[in-house]
Design a protein around this motif. Sequence first.
Motif, PDB file in Angstrom:
ATOM      1  N   GLY A  97     -39.066 -57.971  51.597  1.00 56.13           N
ATOM      2  CA  GLY A  97     -38.607 -57.775  50.214  1.00 56.13           C
ATOM      3  C   GLY A  97     -37.428 -56.814  50.154  1.00 56.13           C
ATOM      4  N   GLY A  98     -37.485 -55.762  50.941  1.00 53.34           N
ATOM      5  CA  GLY A  98     -36.409 -54.765  50.941  1.00 53.34           C
ATOM      6  C   GLY A  98     -35.102 -55.349  51.446  1.00 53.34           C
ATOM      7  N   ILE A  99     -35.182 -56.160  52.495  1.00 58.59           N
ATOM      8  CA  ILE A  99     -33.965 -56.786  53.030  1.00 58.59           C
ATOM      9  C   ILE A  99     -33.407 -57.773  51.996  1.00 58.59           C
ATOM     10  CG2 ILE A  99     -33.051 -58.303  54.834  1.00 58.59           C
ATOM     11  CD1 ILE A  99     -35.065 -57.046  56.775  1.00 58.59           C
ATOM     12  N   GLN A 100     -34.310 -58.502  51.352  1.00 60.88           N
ATOM     13  CA  GLN A 100     -33.876 -59.466  50.330  1.00 60.88           C
ATOM     14  C   GLN A 100     -33.181 -58.748  49.172  1.00 60.88           C
ATOM     15  OE1 GLN A 100     -36.743 -62.522  49.456  1.00 60.88           O
ATOM     16  NE2 GLN A 100     -35.926 -62.896  47.412  1.00 60.88           N
ATOM     17  N   ARG A 101     -33.705 -57.594  48.827  1.00 57.77           N
ATOM     18  CA  ARG A 101     -33.073 -56.828  47.747  1.00 57.77           C
ATOM     19  C   ARG A 101     -31.673 -56.375  48.159  1.00 57.77           C
ATOM     20  NH1 ARG A 101     -35.255 -51.007  45.589  1.00 57.77           N
ATOM     21  NH2 ARG A 101     -33.287 -50.358  44.668  1.00 57.77           N
ATOM     22  N   PHE A 102     -31.526 -55.899  49.382  1.00 57.43           N
ATOM     23  CA  PHE A 102     -30.208 -55.474  49.856  1.00 57.43           C
ATOM     24  C   PHE A 102     -29.221 -56.641  49.797  1.00 57.43           C
ATOM     25  CE2 PHE A 102     -26.936 -54.995  53.055  1.00 57.43           C
ATOM     26  CZ  PHE A 102     -26.491 -53.704  52.827  1.00 57.43           C
ATOM     27  N   VAL A 103     -29.673 -57.802  50.253  1.00 56.75           N
ATOM     28  CA  VAL A 103     -28.763 -58.956  50.317  1.00 56.75           C
ATOM     29  C   VAL A 103     -28.390 -59.441  48.916  1.00 56.75           C
ATOM     30  CG1 VAL A 103     -28.529 -61.357  51.044  1.00 56.75           C
ATOM     31  CG2 VAL A 103     -29.574 -59.696  52.596  1.00 56.75           C
ATOM     32  N   THR A 104     -29.364 -59.480  48.010  1.00 49.41           N
ATOM     33  CA  THR A 104     -29.031 -59.954  46.661  1.00 49.41           C
ATOM     34  C   THR A 104     -28.185 -58.920  45.906  1.00 49.41           C
ATOM     35  OG1 THR A 104     -31.233 -59.259  45.903  1.00 49.41           O
ATOM     36  CG2 THR A 104     -30.939 -61.588  46.437  1.00 49.41           C
ATOM     37  N   ASP A 105     -28.382 -57.644  46.210  1.00 48.86           N
ATOM     38  CA  ASP A 105     -27.487 -56.627  45.630  1.00 48.86           C
ATOM     39  C   ASP A 105     -26.062 -56.843  46.138  1.00 48.86           C
ATOM     40  OD1 ASP A 105     -29.580 -55.463  44.296  1.00 48.86           O
ATOM     41  OD2 ASP A 105     -29.708 -53.670  45.557  1.00 48.86           O
ATOM     42  N   TYR A 106     -25.952 -57.161  47.428  1.00 48.16           N
ATOM     43  CA  TYR A 106     -24.640 -57.426  48.027  1.00 48.16           C
ATOM     44  C   TYR A 106     -24.003 -58.651  47.369  1.00 48.16           C
ATOM     45  CZ  TYR A 106     -21.193 -58.713  51.578  1.00 48.16           C
ATOM     46  OH  TYR A 106     -20.030 -59.067  52.228  1.00 48.16           O
ATOM     47  N   GLU A 107     -24.817 -59.668  47.163  1.00 51.08           N
ATOM     48  CA  GLU A 107     -24.341 -60.894  46.500  1.00 51.08           C
ATOM     49  C   GLU A 107     -23.702 -60.555  45.156  1.00 51.08           C
ATOM     50  OE1 GLU A 107     -27.620 -63.167  45.111  1.00 51.08           O
ATOM     51  OE2 GLU A 107     -26.443 -64.948  44.623  1.00 51.08           O
ATOM     52  N   GLU A 108     -24.372 -59.697  44.404  1.00 51.48           N
ATOM     53  CA  GLU A 108     -23.877 -59.317  43.091  1.00 51.48           C
ATOM     54  C   GLU A 108     -22.634 -58.431  43.210  1.00 51.48           C
ATOM     55  OE1 GLU A 108     -24.167 -60.314  40.295  1.00 51.48           O
ATOM     56  OE2 GLU A 108     -23.415 -58.708  39.016  1.00 51.48           O
ATOM     57  N   GLN A 109     -22.688 -57.505  44.158  1.00 51.60           N
ATOM     58  CA  GLN A 109     -21.545 -56.606  44.368  1.00 51.60           C
ATOM     59  C   GLN A 109     -20.294 -57.400  44.737  1.00 51.60           C
ATOM     60  OE1 GLN A 109     -22.321 -53.634  47.516  1.00 51.60           O
ATOM     61  NE2 GLN A 109     -20.231 -54.071  48.149  1.00 51.60           N
ATOM     62  N   GLU A 110     -20.455 -58.447  45.521  1.00 49.65           N
ATOM     63  CA  GLU A 110     -19.323 -59.279  45.934  1.00 49.65           C
ATOM     64  C   GLU A 110     -19.008 -60.371  44.906  1.00 49.65           C
ATOM     65  OE1 GLU A 110     -17.421 -59.026  48.994  1.00 49.65           O
ATOM     66  OE2 GLU A 110     -18.344 -57.059  48.780  1.00 49.65           O
ATOM     67  N   LYS A 111     -19.770 -60.379  43.817  1.00 47.56           N
ATOM     68  CA  LYS A 111     -19.579 -61.387  42.759  1.00 47.56           C
ATOM     69  C   LYS A 111     -19.588 -62.805  43.333  1.00 47.56           C
ATOM     70  CE  LYS A 111     -19.330 -58.436  39.447  1.00 47.56           C
ATOM     71  NZ  LYS A 111     -20.693 -58.168  39.058  1.00 47.56           N
ATOM     72  N   MET A 112     -20.507 -63.040  44.222  1.00 48.15           N
ATOM     73  CA  MET A 112     -20.622 -64.380  44.805  1.00 48.15           C
ATOM     74  C   MET A 112     -21.178 -65.339  43.766  1.00 48.15           C
ATOM     75  SD  MET A 112     -22.085 -63.683  48.642  1.00 48.15           S
ATOM     76  CE  MET A 112     -21.958 -65.413  49.157  1.00 48.15           C
ATOM     77  N   ASP A 113     -20.673 -66.559  43.803  1.00 51.29           N
ATOM     78  CA  ASP A 113     -21.102 -67.574  42.853  1.00 51.29           C
ATOM     79  C   ASP A 113     -21.557 -68.765  43.693  1.00 51.29           C
ATOM     80  OD1 ASP A 113     -21.520 -68.789  40.505  1.00 51.29           O
ATOM     81  OD2 ASP A 113     -19.413 -69.205  40.052  1.00 51.29           O
ATOM     82  N   ILE A 114     -22.831 -68.780  44.009  1.00 52.56           N
ATOM     83  CA  ILE A 114     -23.309 -69.685  45.063  1.00 52.56           C
ATOM     84  C   ILE A 114     -23.774 -71.036  44.527  1.00 52.56           C
ATOM     85  CG2 ILE A 114     -25.075 -69.965  46.859  1.00 52.56           C
ATOM     86  CD1 ILE A 114     -24.899 -66.829  47.145  1.00 52.56           C
ATOM     87  N   LEU A 115     -24.522 -71.015  43.432  1.00 54.88           N
ATOM     88  CA  LEU A 115     -25.079 -72.281  42.949  1.00 54.88           C
ATOM     89  C   LEU A 115     -23.991 -73.132  42.284  1.00 54.88           C
ATOM     90  CD1 LEU A 115     -28.496 -71.076  41.482  1.00 54.88           C
ATOM     91  CD2 LEU A 115     -27.967 -71.914  43.768  1.00 54.88           C
ATOM     92  N   ARG A 116     -24.097 -74.431  42.505  1.00 63.60           N
ATOM     93  CA  ARG A 116     -23.094 -75.349  41.944  1.00 63.60           C
ATOM     94  C   ARG A 116     -23.775 -76.351  41.030  1.00 63.60           C
ATOM     95  NH1 ARG A 116     -20.041 -72.418  42.442  1.00 63.60           N
ATOM     96  NH2 ARG A 116     -18.604 -71.870  44.090  1.00 63.60           N
TER      97      ARG A 116
END
Lengths: 410, 425
Positions: A97-116
């Motif tokens: 869970g902690g690793i997942q939180r880090f990665v999803t925080d990174y996703e948001e920080q990088e403003k990634m737009d993954i779903l199409r």
Amino acid sequence: MSTKYEKEAPSYTMTTVMEEAARCLLCHDAPCSKACPAGTDPARFIRSVRFRNLKGAAETIRENNAMGAICARVCPTEKYCELACSRTGIDCPIDIGGIQRFVTDYEEQEKMDILRKGDSNGLSIAIVGSGPAGLQTAATLLQKGYAVDIYEKNEKAGGYLRYGIPEYRLPDEIVDVEINRIVNLGAEIKYNVTIGKDVTMADLKADHDAVVVAVGASEAKMLPMFEGNPYVETAVDFLARVKEAKGDIDNIPASAVVVGGGDVAMDVATTLKRLDVKNVTDLVYEEFDEFKASKKELDATQKAGVTIVDGYVPTDVDGNTITFKHRHLDSEMTIKTDLIILAVGQQVNTDNLGVNTDHGEVQHAGYKTDDEKVFFTGDIAQGDKTVVWAVRKGKEVAEEIDQALLGGNK
Amino acid sequence: MISKDLSVEFLGVHFENPFLLSSSPVDNCYEMCAKAFDEGWGGVVFKTIGPKHFKINEVSPRFDELTKEGTPFVGFKNMEQIAEHSLEENLHDLRHLKDDYPNKVVIASIMGTNEEDWETLAQLVTEAGADMIEMNLSCPQMTSHEMGSDVGTNPELVKKYCAAVKRGSDLPMMAKMTPNITDMVPAAKASMAGGAVGIATINTVKSVANIDLDRKVGLPIVNGKSSISGFSGKAVKPIALRFLQQLRTAAGLEQLPISGIGGIETWQDAAEFILMGATTLQVTTSVMQYGYRIVEDMKNGLMHYMEDQHVEHLSELIGVANKNIVPAEDLDRDYKVYPKIDWDKCIGCGRCYISCFDGAHQAITWDIKTRRPSIDTSKCVGCHLCNLVCPVGAITTGEVVMKPGTKGNPEDVQIESSRLTHPVQ
């Protein structure tokens, strides 16, 4: 400066997340991934972290789980992926869970737009309820090319994520971010609409190619002896009130008694401590060895300074004074307190929704009703009542609708 | 999931992506290569095929690893020689790989003991359908001095054998070079003179990785003894990059096509090799440790890197860093940069103090009461050892000052660095 109530536990740094990922054994046929009800595939995203591909890790999480940042925070991982983790053969499981939180925080920080969004197939689906199951259903359908309208009875979306889970475990901002991703995919959310009152099921069916009932167990249960008691508040009401006010509420009591032993009771008791209620006592029907709350929540609650007394049931109440008796021992206690909070379960209300439930659940497997246009998902479908299961059920009902309407073909 | 074109052209051959298995234990039969292709590798350099008369007889066990603290496989020592399957089996596998995977690149690695061997092998692998030949002039653990790195350090032999291969085949051919040499350029040029059109490097570095303290013998122990053999993995990456740089900056080799090898494990390693002049990338050690699946994150990560760099083709990145690596005498020595401590991040461990005193210039003072370091600019030389040892990224670059007697504006100095100015959080 956030208050004690609002403050989330600290997250990993780039260095510490690599240390944690380095503990991962990178198993063959990884048991963690098999144990995730939503198919979030932790083995895959931890491997990506390990090989310094954070963006790839974020893609794996997001594409498998539209509630990725939420699950990272609230999933009882100890029952699923972390229970299965091979690392337990050495010491303790990977903090997935902690690793997942880090990665999803990174996703948001990088403003990634993954779903199409998928190419439009001209079909439209109504979803009743914007909790995690409804949101995931929307995300999956939108990616398949369906148009999606979500009907929400409250003024904000998210259901229990929004109104139930305390801010320190799940910040409102995270719920907003996750919902915005789905809105950006094209979901139309209609607020303050109660089906059966403002709009009928017949209207929804007329306007859409299918309707998914994704209401959760949103109504609190009451024990008869506490009815009408001015000292009593339900957990649902209490948690919503505190979250709405960001913890800034009046008349903080000097003491409180919580009745109940599930994760909701733990959230209530911990919230009370974070609001600086001096004495918080939680009395629980179950004994510790049969406890319903997750171990993680129980530990956190005890660490917060809550007194938990197991094996007791309330037998009498007189204003603010409650009498409890032990279920097996010849033991009785009476507590006088300023606030009594009941966390004794929640119930489902599917009136006017064309779905029959018994004990909060539809009594058959799958997601279909007798009406070929009406489907259901979330807590009222069979399976665990956790966010990660809501995600699974959301993905599954979307597949079932796609099968029914298009035979799974584009 | 991001999708970008990773294809490259190398020695006239199209590769769907630059990731290849290097000639080694990881691709010694059809099944292994087929699985690697299925998992996304762009090609294989099939384990080196030798002449029929040269019999392979391997030792057991045959590997060792270098560790540091809790990290396994910092480096890897390997005693295995070339393919142990028969020549017929190897040729059969090459043919079937090409039949079943026409869009993947099958490179035949060969090694002979004399000109006739080289010519014959070149002919045979060409008939078997290989797309390209790699000449193994660099294996450091052969049981014959007529083979391997002893040959690769001798430019005359290199040229002669390359010419022999050219007589046996029209396929594009690259020579795989050994790093067990001071200067690789003469051998590389000799191979080009003999007909090679590209260079693969580095092969493994001769090594003794560990000594058994009770038995007083190197590892792995083979009936009480051990031998020097090749070292690979992360630890050799800096050595590999250095050779790439020296090749790509040698007069006449500026556009040299290189297949880069040496410790590649992540997309970042891959990007480094490309920026240093590699067009294709070969991997073994990390596959031995983790399996073929590592290619997924290398490919995906490289795609994201291309996106971040606004690059449509990998060819735009090849060798871009070469011009920025210059002789030491050409570096600007007129300024120094003081470190800066972020007090919100500092946790008071004192590692910077210890390293600065014992390993640098005694320029950090330590407050014993508050457990906080501070920088004494009268002694600090700006070496930034403190940055490297700080466990929380609290030390970054601070003020730039010109040295006495120099001209120039500190603001014009470029110190931007992902490590020093943006440390890991």
